[in-house]
Design a protein around this motif. Structure first.
Motif, PDB file in Angstrom:
ATOM      1  N   LEU A 380      -1.045   3.562  -3.490  1.00 43.79           N
ATOM      2  CA  LEU A 380      -0.058   3.719  -4.564  1.00 43.79           C
ATOM      3  C   LEU A 380       0.972   2.601  -4.581  1.00 43.79           C
ATOM      4  O   LEU A 380       1.346   2.106  -5.649  1.00 43.79           O
ATOM      5  CB  LEU A 380       0.656   5.065  -4.413  1.00 43.79           C
ATOM      6  CG  LEU A 380      -0.130   6.310  -4.837  1.00 43.79           C
ATOM      7  CD1 LEU A 380       0.552   7.569  -4.324  1.00 43.79           C
ATOM      8  CD2 LEU A 380      -0.271   6.365  -6.353  1.00 43.79           C
ATOM      9  N   ILE A 445       6.112   2.897  -9.002  1.00 49.34           N
ATOM     10  CA  ILE A 445       5.818   4.065  -8.167  1.00 49.34           C
ATOM     11  C   ILE A 445       6.921   4.259  -7.137  1.00 49.34           C
ATOM     12  O   ILE A 445       7.351   3.313  -6.460  1.00 49.34           O
ATOM     13  CB  ILE A 445       4.464   3.887  -7.451  1.00 49.34           C
ATOM     14  CG1 ILE A 445       3.318   3.751  -8.462  1.00 49.34           C
ATOM     15  CG2 ILE A 445       4.213   5.051  -6.507  1.00 49.34           C
ATOM     16  CD1 ILE A 445       3.027   4.990  -9.253  1.00 49.34           C
ATOM     17  N   ALA A 528      -0.309   3.795 -11.606  1.00 53.47           N
ATOM     18  CA  ALA A 528      -0.971   3.543 -10.320  1.00 53.47           C
ATOM     19  C   ALA A 528      -2.252   2.743 -10.508  1.00 53.47           C
ATOM     20  O   ALA A 528      -2.569   1.849  -9.712  1.00 53.47           O
ATOM     21  CB  ALA A 528      -1.267   4.869  -9.620  1.00 53.47           C
ATOM     22  N   ILE A 553      -6.661   7.819  -6.261  1.00 51.56           N
ATOM     23  CA  ILE A 553      -5.854   7.319  -7.365  1.00 51.56           C
ATOM     24  C   ILE A 553      -6.514   7.677  -8.691  1.00 51.56           C
ATOM     25  O   ILE A 553      -5.869   8.156  -9.633  1.00 51.56           O
ATOM     26  CB  ILE A 553      -5.670   5.796  -7.248  1.00 51.56           C
ATOM     27  CG1 ILE A 553      -5.106   5.430  -5.872  1.00 51.56           C
ATOM     28  CG2 ILE A 553      -4.778   5.278  -8.371  1.00 51.56           C
ATOM     29  CD1 ILE A 553      -3.820   6.124  -5.515  1.00 51.56           C
TER      30      ILE A 553
END
Length: 788
Positions: A380, A445, A528, A553
């Motif tokens: 991430l 993120i 992501a 992800i």
């Protein structure tokens, strides 16, 4: 041959002394003979019924197999019950008593009738070797210890290919016998083999077909001090089912006997009082130092809940002392379990089956869970942040998860059930499964609030409910107050599985509005995917491992999809007792419509398209290198190392449809629509799916065609599912037929035209469609997610 006889708080070490040891104050007298492998037990003269002794019996795995799929873990419990030794002529019989069917308030004749009406279980029959003048008798216990009492043979290989216990390579070890005043410990080596070993066990066996484990057997003295039994009709805590045949006529026979540790106030009359003996949980020193400290911190959160319940100092956590045996029933232990692949952690209790008193709390924490979290967080935010002290450093985020996991599993070992409503009101229970709260801060993120800290309001309530009250009536009186406070409870049965109905209870979800949260998570997922790059794995790691890092992800939204789908055909059905103010509510029509739209958004082109720049990035070799741990985690390639982005499209589509088209959900939706036409019908839902698939096939090229084909095949498979109402099945079949006719009339040329006519022909040929659906690979399997 020099036997060692011992029966006190003495342990026979592996460095055997030639001295004969005599003691009189232990649990029982044992003579362990190392030279000939005998373990001779002497029991007192039997009573008139032939019974010489009764003990609590516990069996645990001493050395595990390291396979998450099989579940034979170091420290895992195998059996817990009441064992009795009966003399019958020249034989001794070990029997497991039936403690489920009872008549505690009946006359002796009623109790005897119930005992004689239900089966006990004969575990073993042995020869009595000698009888003393006082009537006591001696027998060799070793052959009891080397039997497969636990069904390992079937568990290891399944019904079709069970493993076989190899008696020639199994033995009981006299040098491992330990005797204490209230418990005796025995160990045995059990060896198994198979002509066709499973892939999971081949992966962990040094030879392939052979596996072996040591098993610990414990005989424990029956507690003599009175223990106040408690019941729990709500399911808030773990319980044993007891069927009371002495219950008054017209009253329920089923009693859910709560399982709990003994905890006694110094001053029972005081609202707040110290306790005589606290509950202590010990952390396995095998855990790495940072993990060990995180576990101690998280497990220690429970002390706050006990203090709030008027039991100051009643709960403690410590590191298991050097030399202490983690399988010794005198210790509550958080075991650190190593496996070849990631798997569940779990917490449980070994109890006195008569009263529900916990003898030992035992937690199994899988060591790969923290590494899986780090893998996800590195994918991430980038592996370069690892161990940097950055606010988004993956290691502190993973340790925050370990604190919560330690608290969760010890909660089970204290007796508390899952509460999957915990995330619906702001992290109010560690007994939920928490999703990592991944945020976007200025489009980037953000992991700084990935997991909460401390126990929640539900956890404080359930500690008071089980340990801070003196009676069932007092505990029941607390429930109305908890409801007024807004606390919710959703059990495993109402939350686990794609077909469950209660939108307030889901696994690995977040926040109180699952539909809105899905929209947010899809935005996080898109960000992501856009930042995913080579830095998803640490420097020096092979780039082929990017395929493994990519899976969580790509499927980041999988559990929020499940939570959102629960709104469709959803029903909020609280746990309640007769006479309480509670009601069942159907999810509002507008919420169900919104859920459908959000799930269709998860099937939109941008949600199903792997960014083109990732195709070469995910295609580094090797395509296959024999690493079983990776092989079971990744999506299939298009041959060798070449990443199959269109297979990823199909997997993401199936992931949504599995929840949306669950037969139980569709049956409920049909029922609800028949009562309230504002609630979407199944045909309306199916029509929206077909319309969506048809449109994306036109606008989204290969991605749209793959998704639309998957929708068609999934609908066809759902229509053939025996769990679906036959009336709905024929309606879906008819809708698919009409779609097939429409597709077959396509006049477009090129790839889209041939796809339309080909799929139309398949949908119109029922026999060909049925035959195609027999292929289990027609719809792809979703790579494993739980436990995250």
């Amino acid at each position: 041959m020099r036997p060692l006889v011992f029966a006190a708080a003495l342990a026979l070490s592996t460095a055997l002394s030639p001295t004969i040891i005599h003691a009189q104050d232990g649990l029982l007298q044992i003579s362990a003979e190392v030279d000939d492998g005998t373990i001779k037990v002497t029991l007192p003269k039997p009573g008139e019924d032939g019974i010489a002794a009764r003990y609590i019996y516990i069996a645990q795995v001493e050395t595990g197999l390291g396979s998450a799929a099989v579940g034979v873990d170091r420290g895992a419990w195998l059996q817990n019950g009441m064992i009795r030794f009966r003399r019958v002529g020249g034989k001794v019989v070990a029997e497991m008593e039936n403690q489920t069917f009872v008549a505690p308030n009946g006359s002796s004749a009623e109790q005897e009738a119930v005992a004689n009406s239900f089966s006990s279980a004969t575990l073993w029959v042995g020869d009595i070797e000698s009888t003393a003048e006082d009537g006591s008798f001696t027998f060799d216990f070793a052959s009891f210890l080397t039997k497969d009492h636990f069904g390992f043979a079937r568990q290891l290989g399944g019904d079709s290919n069970p493993y076989k216990l190899d008696s020639a390579r199994s033995l009981a070890d006299p040098s491992r016998v330990k005797v204490f005043p209230k418990n005796a410990e025995f160990s045995a080596l059990l060896s198994f083999s198979s002509d066709k070993p499973s892939a999971e066990l081949r992966n962990v066996s040094p030879t392939g077909p052979d596996v072996a484990m040591w098993v610990r057997h414990s005989l424990i003295a029956l507690p003599t001090e009175p223990f106040a039994e408690r019941t729990d009709p709500y399911g808030f805590v773990f319980s044993n089912f007891k069927y009371d045949y002495s219950a008054p006529l017209g009253q329920p026979m089923l009693k859910k006997q709560a399982l709990r540790h003994r905890l006694e106030k110094v001053d029972p009359s005081a609202a707040t009082s110290p306790v005589k003996e606290p509950i202590v949980f010990y952390i396995d020193p095998a855990a790495p130092v940072p993990v060990r400290q995180a576990l101690a911190d998280g497990v220690g959160w429970w002390s706050e809940a006990f203090d709030a319940a008027g039991l100051p100092g009643a709960f403690r956590v410590d590191i298991l002392p050097e030399g202490a045996d983690p399988l010794d029933v005198r210790y509550n232990v958080v075991n650190w379990v190593n496996r070849a692949t990631r798997g569940w952690s779990y917490g449980g209790m070994m109890v006195d089956p008569r009263t529900g008193e916990v003898i030992k709390g035992s937690v199994m924490l899988g060591s790969l869970r923290v590494r899986q979290d780090i893998l996800i967080f590195q994918a991430l935010v980038g592996a370069g942040l690892t161990d940097t002290g950055n606010p988004n450093d993956p290691v502190p985020a993973a340790l925050a998860r370990i604190r919560q996991l330690g608290a969760h599993e010890v909660g089970h070992a204290l007796g508390f059930s899952h509460n999957f409503a915990g995330s619906s009101q702001g992290r109010y229970s560690v007994m939920d499964y928490p999703a990592p709260r991944i945020r976007l801060t200025d489009g980037v993120i953000d992991l700084t609030d990935a997991y909460g800290t401390g126990v929640g309001e539900w956890d404080k309530f359930v500690v008071r409910y089980l340990y801070g009250t003196n009676s069932d009536a007092e505990a029941k009186a607390m429930v109305a107050g908890a409801r007024a406070q807004g606390l919710r409870f959703v059990s495993d049965g109402d939350a686990r599985g794609t077909g469950t109905a209660n939108p307030q209870g889901a696994l690995w979800d977040d926040f109180g509005d699952p539909v809105a949260e899905l929209g947010r998570v899809l935005q996080v997922r898109q960000a992501a995917l856009q930042r995913f790059n080579i830095d998803a794995v640490p420097d020096g790691q092979d780039l082929a491992s990017l395929r493994r890092a990519f899976v969580p992800i790509w499927l980041l939204h999988r559990y929020q999809v499940e939570a959102t789908a629960k709104a469709i055909g959803g029903v909020v059905a609280p746990v309640a007792l007769a006479g309480e103010d509670a009601r069942v509510e159907t999810v509002a029509p507008e919420v169900q419509q919104a859920a459908i739209q959000h799930l269709l958004a998860a099937l939109a082109n941008d949600s199903l398209t792997v960014p083109q720049r990732l195709q070469p990035l995910l295609s580094f070799g090797p395509g296959r290198d024999g690493d079983y741990q990776t092989a079971i985690e990744v999506m299939p390639t298009a041959g060798g190392p070449v990443f199959d982005s269109l297979r990823a499209t199909e997997i993401a589509t199936v992931m949504v449809l599995d929840s949306l088209l669950d037969p139980q959900r569709l049956n409920r939706l049909d029922l609800q629509h028949s009562v309230d036409p504002r609630i979407p019908s199944v045909l309306e839902l199916v029509g929206k799916l077909i319309g969506h698939g048809d449109a994306t096939a036109t606008t989204s090229g290969a991605v749209g065609r793959r998704s639309a084909t998957t929708i068609a095949l999934h609908l066809a498979r759902t229509a053939q599912d025996a769990r679906l109402s036959p009336a709905l099945a024929v309606q879906i079949d008819d809708t698919l037929r009409k779609w097939g006719e429409s597709l077959s009339r396509a006049r477009s040329s090129g790839e889209e035209g041939s796809w339309r006519r080909g799929l139309g022909a398949l949908l119109l040929d029922r026999e060909a469609l049925t035959e195609a659906l027999k292929n289990k690979d027609l719809l792809p399997d979703i790579p494993p997610g739980m436990p995250i």
